[in-house]
Design a protein around this motif. Structure first.
Motif, PDB file in Angstrom:
ATOM      1  N   SER A 195      -7.137 -37.541  17.320  1.00 26.35           N
ATOM      2  CA  SER A 195      -6.317 -37.004  16.222  1.00 26.35           C
ATOM      3  C   SER A 195      -7.230 -36.461  15.118  1.00 26.35           C
ATOM      4  CB  SER A 195      -5.409 -38.099  15.664  1.00 26.35           C
ATOM      5  OG  SER A 195      -6.180 -39.191  15.184  1.00 26.35           O
ATOM      6  N   PRO A 196      -6.782 -35.445  14.416  1.00 29.68           N
ATOM      7  CA  PRO A 196      -7.620 -34.828  13.376  1.00 29.68           C
ATOM      8  C   PRO A 196      -7.682 -35.632  12.088  1.00 29.68           C
ATOM      9  CG  PRO A 196      -5.508 -33.723  13.488  1.00 29.68           C
ATOM     10  CD  PRO A 196      -5.513 -34.739  14.597  1.00 29.68           C
ATOM     11  N   ILE A 197      -8.795 -35.485  11.399  1.00 25.89           N
ATOM     12  CA  ILE A 197      -8.932 -36.012  10.039  1.00 25.89           C
ATOM     13  C   ILE A 197      -8.905 -34.801   9.104  1.00 25.89           C
ATOM     14  CG2 ILE A 197     -10.400 -37.234   8.400  1.00 25.89           C
ATOM     15  CD1 ILE A 197     -11.598 -38.773  10.611  1.00 25.89           C
TER      16      ILE A 197
ATOM     17  N   ILE B 104     -15.178 -44.536  15.814  1.00 23.93           N
ATOM     18  CA  ILE B 104     -15.300 -45.873  16.403  1.00 23.93           C
ATOM     19  C   ILE B 104     -13.934 -46.394  16.836  1.00 23.93           C
ATOM     20  CG2 ILE B 104     -15.917 -48.276  15.936  1.00 23.93           C
ATOM     21  CD1 ILE B 104     -18.075 -47.223  14.022  1.00 23.93           C
ATOM     22  N   LYS B 105     -12.933 -46.234  15.970  1.00 20.89           N
ATOM     23  CA  LYS B 105     -11.578 -46.683  16.299  1.00 20.89           C
ATOM     24  C   LYS B 105     -11.047 -45.930  17.514  1.00 20.89           C
ATOM     25  CE  LYS B 105      -6.951 -47.219  14.307  1.00 20.89           C
ATOM     26  NZ  LYS B 105      -6.104 -47.001  13.095  1.00 20.89           N
ATOM     27  N   PHE B 106     -11.302 -44.640  17.547  1.00 24.58           N
ATOM     28  CA  PHE B 106     -10.863 -43.796  18.669  1.00 24.58           C
ATOM     29  C   PHE B 106     -11.506 -44.256  19.972  1.00 24.58           C
ATOM     30  CE2 PHE B 106     -11.826 -39.652  20.938  1.00 24.58           C
ATOM     31  CZ  PHE B 106     -10.580 -39.559  21.544  1.00 24.58           C
ATOM     32  N   PHE B 107     -12.808 -44.519  19.944  1.00 22.39           N
ATOM     33  CA  PHE B 107     -13.519 -44.981  21.141  1.00 22.39           C
ATOM     34  C   PHE B 107     -12.974 -46.324  21.619  1.00 22.39           C
ATOM     35  CE2 PHE B 107     -16.933 -47.592  22.954  1.00 22.39           C
ATOM     36  CZ  PHE B 107     -17.291 -46.814  24.047  1.00 22.39           C
ATOM     37  N   ASN B 108     -12.824 -47.250  20.697  1.00 24.22           N
ATOM     38  CA  ASN B 108     -12.361 -48.585  21.083  1.00 24.22           C
ATOM     39  C   ASN B 108     -10.921 -48.573  21.603  1.00 24.22           C
ATOM     40  OD1 ASN B 108     -14.785 -49.861  20.426  1.00 24.22           O
ATOM     41  ND2 ASN B 108     -14.181 -50.152  18.288  1.00 24.22           N
ATOM     42  N   THR B 109     -10.130 -47.623  21.138  1.00 23.57           N
ATOM     43  CA  THR B 109      -8.744 -47.521  21.601  1.00 23.57           C
ATOM     44  C   THR B 109      -8.666 -46.910  22.995  1.00 23.57           C
ATOM     45  OG1 THR B 109      -7.961 -47.251  19.330  1.00 23.57           O
ATOM     46  CG2 THR B 109      -6.474 -46.546  21.081  1.00 23.57           C
ATOM     47  N   GLN B 110      -9.528 -45.933  23.272  1.00 20.80           N
ATOM     48  CA  GLN B 110      -9.437 -45.162  24.516  1.00 20.80           C
ATOM     49  C   GLN B 110     -10.310 -45.697  25.649  1.00 20.80           C
ATOM     50  OE1 GLN B 110      -7.358 -42.613  25.131  1.00 20.80           O
ATOM     51  NE2 GLN B 110      -6.455 -42.758  23.084  1.00 20.80           N
ATOM     52  N   LYS B 111     -11.345 -46.446  25.346  1.00 20.39           N
ATOM     53  CA  LYS B 111     -12.310 -46.820  26.382  1.00 20.39           C
ATOM     54  C   LYS B 111     -11.697 -47.632  27.518  1.00 20.39           C
ATOM     55  CE  LYS B 111     -14.066 -51.085  24.198  1.00 20.39           C
ATOM     56  NZ  LYS B 111     -15.287 -51.790  23.714  1.00 20.39           N
TER      57      LYS B 111
ATOM     58  N   THR C  46      -4.441 -36.342  22.835  1.00 21.74           N
ATOM     59  CA  THR C  46      -3.662 -37.501  22.380  1.00 21.74           C
ATOM     60  C   THR C  46      -2.606 -37.117  21.352  1.00 21.74           C
ATOM     61  OG1 THR C  46      -5.347 -37.966  20.694  1.00 21.74           O
ATOM     62  CG2 THR C  46      -5.572 -39.086  22.819  1.00 21.74           C
ATOM     63  N   VAL C  47      -2.775 -35.960  20.698  1.00 24.92           N
ATOM     64  CA  VAL C  47      -1.785 -35.482  19.714  1.00 24.92           C
ATOM     65  C   VAL C  47      -1.691 -33.966  19.812  1.00 24.92           C
ATOM     66  CG1 VAL C  47      -2.178 -37.385  18.079  1.00 24.92           C
ATOM     67  CG2 VAL C  47      -3.501 -35.280  17.871  1.00 24.92           C
ATOM     68  N   ASP C  48      -0.580 -33.423  19.357  1.00 24.88           N
ATOM     69  CA  ASP C  48      -0.437 -31.977  19.246  1.00 24.88           C
ATOM     70  C   ASP C  48      -1.120 -31.499  17.969  1.00 24.88           C
ATOM     71  OD1 ASP C  48       1.078 -31.717  21.590  1.00 24.88           O
ATOM     72  OD2 ASP C  48       2.942 -32.183  20.513  1.00 24.88           O
ATOM     73  N   LEU C  49      -1.707 -30.311  18.039  1.00 31.49           N
ATOM     74  CA  LEU C  49      -2.378 -29.731  16.886  1.00 31.49           C
ATOM     75  C   LEU C  49      -1.597 -28.541  16.353  1.00 31.49           C
ATOM     76  CD1 LEU C  49      -6.122 -29.798  18.073  1.00 31.49           C
ATOM     77  CD2 LEU C  49      -4.881 -31.495  16.723  1.00 31.49           C
ATOM     78  N   ASP C  50      -1.602 -28.396  15.044  1.00 29.99           N
ATOM     79  CA  ASP C  50      -0.912 -27.283  14.392  1.00 29.99           C
ATOM     80  C   ASP C  50      -1.594 -25.973  14.795  1.00 29.99           C
ATOM     81  OD1 ASP C  50       0.196 -25.393  12.696  1.00 29.99           O
ATOM     82  OD2 ASP C  50       0.222 -26.718  10.955  1.00 29.99           O
TER      83      ASP C  50
END
Length: 348
Positions: free
Chosen positions: A299-301, A326-333, A103-107
């Motif tokens: 996305s990383p924390i 939880i936010k990630f799951f609810n956004t992607q499910k 979902t995002v690019d990583l450094d």
């Protein structure tokens, strides 16, 4: 075709699909028992061969020299490239099929600790995504060396130990994870991804189709390590993983669960009673169902580097990660789960 309630596969199934089923069946039937075969073959070579036994003695010297490799970064890519990218694993990944999504690019110059959930029965999504190169994980995350974590007992069996080594995995020991988070990778890599399925064997006993039960509330060691080395935490979700098998489920506190926990503590593996499909029929068997599994990398924390984090600091960032998960799951499910509005993430 259905006979007496059993759904049989049609006779005209394409060869490609037959080979996919065979590849998955080998992983399910053969590979879990390879450790047993490793010891049996070793005993046979020692007592029943005249020449090969001497080569085996040389191999034992190699094991002694190589014993700590699983705790110090694993095999180099020179030894794993061919094993991770061949026709066998292509058939395996295409069976379901498996898909890896970022979902995002990583450094590419940083270190990341991927937290994979859910474990499911066999953690097939995480294994196919990061234990092989079929899904192009190294192209999706360029510059980052990828090291999946597996049980350290797999590296102690003669002959069989070469299998997890060949896939670039490292042991699930504290020493191993500390090494991966604190030591920079070798060229050509500039950063590293360490893939950890935190629920482990215990979480496999919570796997039921259509549900996502994650053991994470009492798992805080990964947060402590991330803080100690300032490693970013990344949630990784395997949508569809729990749908691959049915299992006889017993809640915590039941007699059957107590027996399961006792055996798990004894051998390190969860004794789940599960059922999928067979070679020529779809109603029961040990082969996983042919259902799609999509592994989505969130996305990383970012974690501050705290040499000796306190309990309060660990709890703080553990809660932040759970909220992020939880936010990630609810956004992607909604992208990968049927009837997503009725599916929730259960944290235990």
């Amino acid at each position: 075709m259905e006979i007496l309630g059993v759904k049989f596969a049609p006779l005209n199934v394409p060869l490609e699909r037959r080979l996919q089923t065979l590849a998955v069946a080998i992983c399910v039937f053969v590979l879990p028992l390879v450790s047993v075969w490793g010891y049996l073959i070793t005993v046979y070579l020692i007592f029943y061969t005249e020449t090969l036994r001497y080569f085996l003695l040389l191999y034992f010297l190699w094991i002694y020299y190589d014993w700590d490799t699983c705790h110090s970064g694993g095999r180099s890519e020179m030894w794993t490239r061919m094993a991770r990218n061949n026709a066998f694993w292509r058939y395996f990944c295409n069976y379901f099929p498996l898909k890896l999504v970022k979902t995002v690019d990583l450094d590419p110059k940083k270190s990341y600790l991927f937290i994979g959930v859910p474990h499911g029965i066999l953690s097939i999504g995480i294994f196919g995504s990061f234990g092989t190169d079929i899904l192009n994980c190294k192209k999706l995350f360029p510059g980052l060396e990828i090291r999946p974590i597996t049980l350290d007992q797999h590296f102690k069996t003669p002959i069989f130990r070469e299998y997890p080594y060949s896939l670039g995995t490292c042991a699930s020991s504290l020493k191993s994870i500390k090494y991966l988070l604190s030591t920079p990778p070798k060229n050509p890599y500039t950063g590293r991804i360490t893939v950890l399925v935190v629920g482990g064997a215990s979480e496999s006993m919570e796997s039921k189709p259509g549900t996502y039960r994650i053991i994470i509330k009492r798992r805080k060691g990964f947060v402590k390590l991330a803080l100690k080395y300032g490693t970013a935490l990344v949630p990784v979700f395997s949508f569809g993983e729990t749908d691959l098998y049915n299992q006889i489920y017993s809640p915590e506190g039941s007699t059957f669960r107590r027996i399961q926990n006792y055996i798990r503590n004894l051998i390190g593996l969860a004794p789940v009673v599960f059922s999928g499909r067979g070679f020529f029929q779809y109603s029961f068997g040990l082969i996983p169902k042919r259902l799609p599994v999509t592994v989505v990398v969130g996305s990383p924390i970012e974690m501050p580097k705290i040499e000796e984090p306190t309990s309060e600091e660990i709890n703080k960032y553990h809660n932040e990660f759970i909220e992020h998960l939880i936010k990630f799951f609810n956004t992607q499910k909604h992208n990968y789960v049927k009837n997503a509005e009725n599916v929730t993430l259960e944290l235990i």
